[in-house]
Write a protein that holds these residues in place. Structure first.
Motif, short mmCIF file in Angstrom:
data_model
loop_
_atom_site.label_atom_id
_atom_site.label_comp_id
_atom_site.label_asym_id
_atom_site.label_seq_id
_atom_site.Cartn_x
_atom_site.Cartn_y
_atom_site.Cartn_z
N THR A 1 0.78 -1.23 0.04
CA THR A 1 0.05 -0.08 -0.07
C THR A 1 0.84 1.24 -0.01
O THR A 1 0.74 2.22 -0.80
CB THR A 1 -0.93 -0.02 1.02
N ALA A 2 1.85 1.26 0.92
CA ALA A 2 2.70 2.50 0.96
C ALA A 2 3.40 2.60 -0.31
O ALA A 2 3.57 3.93 -0.92
CB ALA A 2 3.90 2.13 2.17
N ARG A 3 3.79 1.87 -1.21
CA ARG A 3 4.64 1.90 -2.35
C ARG A 3 3.46 2.63 -3.22
O ARG A 3 3.99 3.44 -4.13
CB ARG A 3 5.24 0.77 -2.78
N ARG A 4 2.37 1.97 -3.30
CA ARG A 4 1.67 2.38 -4.57
C ARG A 4 1.33 4.01 -4.43
O ARG A 4 1.17 4.61 -5.20
CB ARG A 4 0.33 1.60 -4.61
N MET A 5 0.81 4.34 -3.07
CA MET A 5 0.59 5.48 -2.69
C MET A 5 1.66 6.47 -3.11
O MET A 5 1.71 7.55 -3.71
CB MET A 5 0.07 5.64 -1.39
N ALA A 6 3.09 6.10 -2.61
CA ALA A 6 4.12 7.00 -2.76
C ALA A 6 4.36 7.24 -4.42
O ALA A 6 4.71 8.33 -4.70
CB ALA A 6 5.37 6.29 -2.02
N LEU A 7 4.27 6.17 -4.97
CA LEU A 7 4.47 6.36 -6.46
C LEU A 7 3.48 7.24 -7.00
O LEU A 7 3.76 8.08 -8.04
CB LEU A 7 4.22 4.89 -7.15
N ARG A 8 2.33 7.29 -6.62
CA ARG A 8 1.17 8.02 -7.18
C ARG A 8 1.39 9.65 -6.97
O ARG A 8 1.28 10.44 -7.64
CB ARG A 8 -0.24 7.64 -6.65
N VAL A 9 1.95 9.97 -5.78
CA VAL A 9 2.36 11.04 -5.17
C VAL A 9 3.68 11.54 -5.96
O VAL A 9 3.57 12.96 -6.42
CB VAL A 9 2.73 11.22 -3.55
#
Length: 845
Positions: free
Chosen positions: A552-560
Motif C-alpha cells: 500500500t505504501a509503495r503504490r501511494m508513494a508512486l502516485r504522489v
C-alpha cells in the motif's frame, strides 16, 4: 609634479597670474584681483604671498575683515588708511568727511582723491582678506574705487568665498582689468609631499591616499588632519586604517562641517538628513523635510559636492566612509529619532515604498504604521529578504500588542474592534511564521503555537496553520503539538473544510498521530487527484510504510511522486509534506531509485523557491538512500549539507538527525574518530521526534560498535527500537537497528540473542522462517536483560499486573508493555508463566 612656491603647493598657475598683475602694476596699470574658493583652500596664503612679489617701494595697505566689525562704519577703510594717514580716532572711527549715515558721493570722492594722492609717486597695493565680512560702507567704497582705477598704478587683491562669485561678477565683471582666481584642490602628489614633510619621513602610500581623500585636497583640512595624526602617534610607515578613520572624522567635524554650518545652513541641514536617513534619500523627501523646496535642495547638494562631502550624481553618495560618522557625531540621539519620525511621515504621505517607510518607523520607534510595516514585510518576503521581513512583521506585532484590548465589553463597536484586532494579529502571526520558515524553524514553531491559540474559531485556526504546514516543523514536539490539536478540533466539526483538514492531517501523520485520519481518508477518496489529496496521500504512504503495509505504501508513494493530474512538470508543490512523505515511504519499502529521483527533484524545486527547510529534508532522505547503497562519500556530502542548513535554520532536532547521518557515513568511510567527535559536539534536542531520537541512538550505536564497545552498542540499538515502537514505527526497514544489534550480539558471543533480535528483521523472499530459539537457562537469560527489564520481569513473576508495575516503577503502562515485549523477544517466550521459568522464579498461585 608641482613644485612648491615656498609653503604653497599646487599654486603655480595662481602665482603666475599674480606675478602678471604685479608686472602690470610696475608698468603703472591697475589690476583688481579676486581670489575665490571655499574655506581652507589657501586664499589667504595666496594673498599673503603678494607682498614678496611687489616691486620695491610699493605702498602696501592691508585689512582683514571680521564679522564682529561689520557694525562699525568704515572699519575696513580705517584698517587700510589709518597706518598711512594716522587716523585721529580708534579703530573703526570714520575719517574726515565720512559720516555714519552712509557713504555719500562726496565722501567716496574724498577717498578716491586720497588713493590717487598716495599713488602719485609710487605703486599702491590694497590687500583685503575676507572682503565679504566688511561693513557695508567699506564694501561700497571698495566697489567704487575698483571701477575708477583706469590710470592709476594700483593693485587691489581681495579674498572672497565661492558663494560671492556671482555678486562680484555682477558688480565688477565689465572691468577690463579684473582678474579672478580659483585655487584648485591639491593633487595627490602634492598631498603626499606635504604629508611626508609633516612627518619628516616618507609615509605609507595608503596613508597618503587616505589623507588626500579625507581632506579632498583642502590644505587647511589636510594640515589639521596630519596634526591630529602626529598628536596621536599614528605610525606613518604602517598605519592602522581603523585608527585613522575616527581621527579623520573628527578633523572633518571641526573644519569642513563647522564651515558649512556657518556659510550654508541649508546644505548643513541636508547633510544631516543624508547622514541620518542614508545617502539614498530621494530629493523629494529631503526637500519635504527641509521645507525649502526642491530648488534649494538641489543647490544644497551642489554645495556638498563642491565641499567634497558628496559625490556628484543623484542620489549622491558620501565621498568617504568617515563623512557619515563625522556628521552623526554632531547629532544627538533625540534629534535622530525626531528626524526618522518626520521622514516616516513624509514617506507615507508621498506614497514611498513600504520598506523605505518601515525602516524609518522602526528607527524612530513610532507607535503607528502597522499597515505600512505589514506591507513592508510582504515586499521584503517577496524578494527573498526574510531577515528584513521578519523585522518589519515583529515590529507590527509589537505595536498591535501595545494597543491593548478595545473599549468596554458589550459595546458592539468594541466587539467589532476586538474581532478586527484578532484578525490582524492572526494575519501578522502567520505571515511572520511563513517568513521564519525560511530562516528560524524554532521561531516558526512559536508562531504556529500562537496561531493555534487564536480565539477566532477552529476554521480560522486551521486556515492559518495550513499556511505554515511543513514537515520540518514536526521534528520537535513543540512544533507538532499545534497541528495535532487544531487538526483534532477541525475533524470534530460537522463539515470541516476539505483542503485544510487534508493538509493538517498530513502534518499530524508525520508526527505519528492519527487525528482526523478516518474523515480525511474519506474526503481524499472523493477526489484523489487534487493537490491536497496528494499531500495527504504522501504522508499516509509514510505512515503505512512505518507500520509495515509495504505494498500500500509503495503504490501511494508512486502516485504522489507522479504529481497531481494536470500539474505542469517541475512545478513546486503547494505543501512539501506529500513529497517528503512519499520519499520516505519509497526509501523504507526498498525503492531506492524512486526515492533518490524524488529527493533530487525536491532539492531542485526547493532551491528554486528558496525553501531551505525542504532542501534540508530532501538532503537527509538522499543521504539515507546513498547510505543504504554504501555510497558513503555521497551520503556524507548530503548529510553535511543538511547539517549546515539545520544550523542556519536554528533547527536543533534536524541538526541532530543530520549529524547522525553524517556520523554513519563517516563510520562507513573508516573515519570513526571524526564520527564520534561529531556526535559529541552536536547537542541533542530534548523534545525531538522519537524517530529522530532513534536515528541518533542508532548513530551512537554504530560508532560504539566501530570502536569495539559492543555492550554499549547493543544497549543503544535496543533503545533505538524502543523509541520507534513508541511511535508505532514497527517496520524493521525504517531503521536497520536489528541487524546492527544482532551483529553486536554475535561479537559478544550471544548467538541466541542475535538470532532472536533478527526474528523481527526483514527476510529475503523465499527463505524459510528462522527457527524460534529455545528458552535460555535462568542465569544466562538474566544477563540478556537490561537493568530496567530485569526490574519489570521480577515484579511480573511476583504477580504484579502491568498497571501495578507501572505504578511501582513510576512508568506508564505502555512503557511497561513495551519492556515486556522486548523481554519476550530476547528470551524467546510468549507468556508470563514462561517468563518465570526462563529467569528461574515461579509465579505465585
Amino acid at each position: 609634479m608641482h613644485s612648491p612656491n615656498g609653503d604653497l603647493y599646487h599654486r603655480e598657475r595662481e602665482m603666475g597670474l599674480l606675478q602678471g598683475a604685479v608686472g602690470e602694476l610696475a608698468l603703472g596699470r591697475p589690476t583688481v584681483a579676486t581670489i575665490h574658493g571655499p574655506h581652507g583652500i589657501g586664499k589667504s596664503a595666496l594673498l599673503n604671498a603678494v607682498p614678496r612679489l611687489l616691486p620695491p617701494g610699493t605702498l602696501v595697505l592691508r585689512a582683514r575683515c571680521h564679522p564682529s566689525e561689520s557694525q562699525f562704519p568704515y572699519s575696513m577703510v580705517s584698517q587700510l588708511f589709518d597706518p598711512v594717514l594716522g587716523g585721529a580716532g580708534g579703530p573703526g572711527t570714520p575719517g574726515p568727511g565720512l559720516g555714519e549715515a552712509g557713504p555719500t558721493h562726496e565722501a567716496l570722492l574724498g577717498l578716491l582723491r586720497t588713493t590717487r594722492s598716495l599713488a602719485v609717486d609710487r605703486p599702491v597695493a590694497i590687500l583685503v582678506d575676507d572682503l565679504t565680512n566688511a561693513d557695508p560702507h567699506s564694501l561700497r567704497w571698495f566697489s567704487y574705487i575698483a571701477r575708477r582705477l583706469d590710470d592709476l598704478p594700483v593693485l587691489m587683491v581681495a579674498t572672497l568665498p565661492a558663494s560671492a562669485a556671482a555678486q562680484v561678477a555682477e558688480q565688477l565683471g565689465p572691468l577690463p582689468y579684473l582678474l579672478r582666481l580659483w585655487p584648485e584642490p591639491l593633487c595627490p602628489t602634492c598631498t603626499t609631499e606635504l604629508v611626508d614633510r609633516a612627518f619628516d619621513s616618507p609615509v605609507d602610500q595608503e596613508l597618503a591616499a587616505l589623507c588626500h581623500t579625507l581632506a579632498h585636497g583642502n590644505p587647511l583640512v589636510l594640515h589639521d588632519l596630519v596634526t591630529r595624526l602626529r598628536r596621536t602617534h599614528v605610525p606613518p610607515g604602517s598605519p592602522d586604517p581603523e585608527q585613522v578613520l575616527p581621527i579623520g572624522a573628527q578633523a572633518l567635524s571641526e573644519t569642513v562641517l563647522a564651515w558649512l554650518d556657518e556659510d550654508d545652513p541649508c546644505a548643513s541641514e541636508l547633510l544631516t538628513q543624508l547622514a541620518v536617513l542614508g545617502p539614498d534619500t530621494e530629493p523629494a523627501v529631503s526637500a519635504a523635510l527641509s521645507k525649502h523646496g526642491e530648488v534649494h535642495d538641489q543647490q544644497a547638494r551642489e554645495t556638498l559636492v563642491r565641499a567634497g562631502l558628496l559625490e556628484a550624481g543623484a542620489p549622491g553618495r558620501f565621498t568617504h566612509t568617515a563623512v557619515r560618522p563625522a556628521v552623526l557625531a554632531r547629532v544627538s540621539a533625540h534629534e535622530r529619532l525626531v528626524l526618522h519620525g518626520r521622514a516616516a511621515a513624509v514617506l507615507a504621505r508621498l506614497g514611498a515604498p513600504a520598506r523605505q517607510t518601515a525602516d524609518q518607523l522602526i528607527l524612530a520607534g513610532c507607535d503607528w504604521g502597522i499597515d505600512v510595516l505589514r506591507g513592508a514585510g510582504i515586499q521584503a518576503a517577496g524578494v527573498g529578504d526574510h531577515e528584513s521581513a521578519a523585522r518589519y512583521l515583529r515590529r507590527a506585532l509589537t505595536l498591535l500588542e501595545q494597543r491593548g484590548a478595545p473599549g468596554a465589553e458589550g459595546d458592539e463597536n468594541a466587539a467589532k474592534e476586538a474581532r478586527e484586532r484578532e484578525e490582524s494579529f492572526l494575519d501578522l502571526t502567520v505571515r511572520l511564521g511563513a517568513v521564519e520558515l525560511h530562516r528560524d524553524l524554532d521561531s516558526c514553531s512559536r508562531q504556529a503555537a500562537a496561531a493555534a491559540d487564536s480565539p477566532l474559531g477552529p476554521v480560522r485556526r486551521a486556515e492559518a496553520l495550513a499556511r505554515l504546514a511543513s514537515p520540518a516543523l514536526v521534528s520537535r514536539i513543540e512544533g507538532a503539538q499545534p497541528f495535532v490539536r487544531v487538526c483534532g478540533e477541525l475533524a470534530a466539526l460537522p463539515a470541516p473544510p476539505r483542503e485544510h483538514l487534508l493538509r493538517l492531517t498530513a502534518q499530524t501523520l508525520l508526527t505519528g498521530h492519527r487525528s482526523g485520519l478516518r474523515r480525511a481518508a474519506r474526503l481524499a477518496a472523493a477526489d484523489p487527484g487534487d493537490p491536497a489529496a496528494h499531500v495527504f496521500a504522501g504522508a499516509l504512504a509514510a505512515a503505512a510504510a512505518a507500520s509495515g503495509r509495504l505494498g500500500t505504501a509503495r503504490r501511494m508513494a508512486l502516485r504522489v511522486a507522479a504529481g497531481p493530474a494536470g500539474a505542469p512538470e517541475g512545478t513546486a508543490p503547494a505543501s512539501t509534506a506529500g513529497p517528503v512523505g512519499a520519499a520516505l515511504a519509497l526509501t523504507w519499502t526498498g525503492d531506492l531509485d524512486g526515492a533518490a529521483a524524488l529527493a533530487d527533484r525536491l532539492i531542485s524545486m526547493s532551491r528554486a523557491s528558496d525553501d531551505h527547510a525542504t532542501t534540508l529534508l530532501a538532503h537527509l532522505v538522499r543521504s539515507e538512500v546513498r547510505h543504504r547503497r554504501d555510497a558513503h562519500t555521497d551520503a556524507h556530502t548530503d548529510a553535511e549539507a543538511a547539517l549546515h542548513l539545520a544550523r542556519r535554520l536554528n533547527a536543533p532536532a534536524l541538526a541532530g538527525a543530520a549529524a547522525a547521518a553524517a556520523a554513519r557515513a563517516l563510520v562507513g568511510l573508516g573515519r570513526v574518530a571524526e564520527a564520534a567527535a561529531l556526535l559529541t559536539g552536536e547537542p541533542a534536542a530534548g523534545d525531538a521526534h522519537p524517530f529522530i531520537k532513534a536515528l541518533s541512538l542508532q548513530a551512537h550505536g554504530t560508532v560504539a560498535a566501530a570502536l569495539g564497545d559492543h555492550t554499549a552498542a547493543v544497549r543503544l540499538f535496543l533503545d533505538c527500537g524502543h523509541r520507534l515502537a513508541l511511535r508505532g514505527i514497527t517496520h524493521p526497514g525504517c531503521v536497520t537497528w536489528r541487524a546492527q544489534a544482532a551483529a553486536s550480539y554475535r561479537a559478544l558471543g550471544e548467538e541466541a540473542a542475535s538470532a532472536t533480535i533478527l526474528d523481527g528483521a526483514p527476510r529475503q523472499r523465499g527463505t524459510a522462517p528462522r527457527p524460534r530459539p529455545q528458552p535460555r537457562q535462568p542465569e544466562r537469560a538474566r544477563t540478556l536483560l537490561s537493568p530496567a527489564e530485569q526490574r519489570v520481569a521480577e515484579l511480573v513473576v511476583r504477580g504484579s499486573s502491568s498497571l501495578e508495575v507501572a505504578e511501582k516503577l513510576f512508568l506508564s503502562k505502555r512503557t511497561v508493555d513495551t519492556h515486556l515485549g522486548r523481554i519476550y523477544r530476547k528470551l524467546g517466550i510468549h507468556s508470563r508463566h514462561e517468563l518465570a521459568g526462563a529467569i528461574g522464579e515461579e509465579l505465585p498461585v
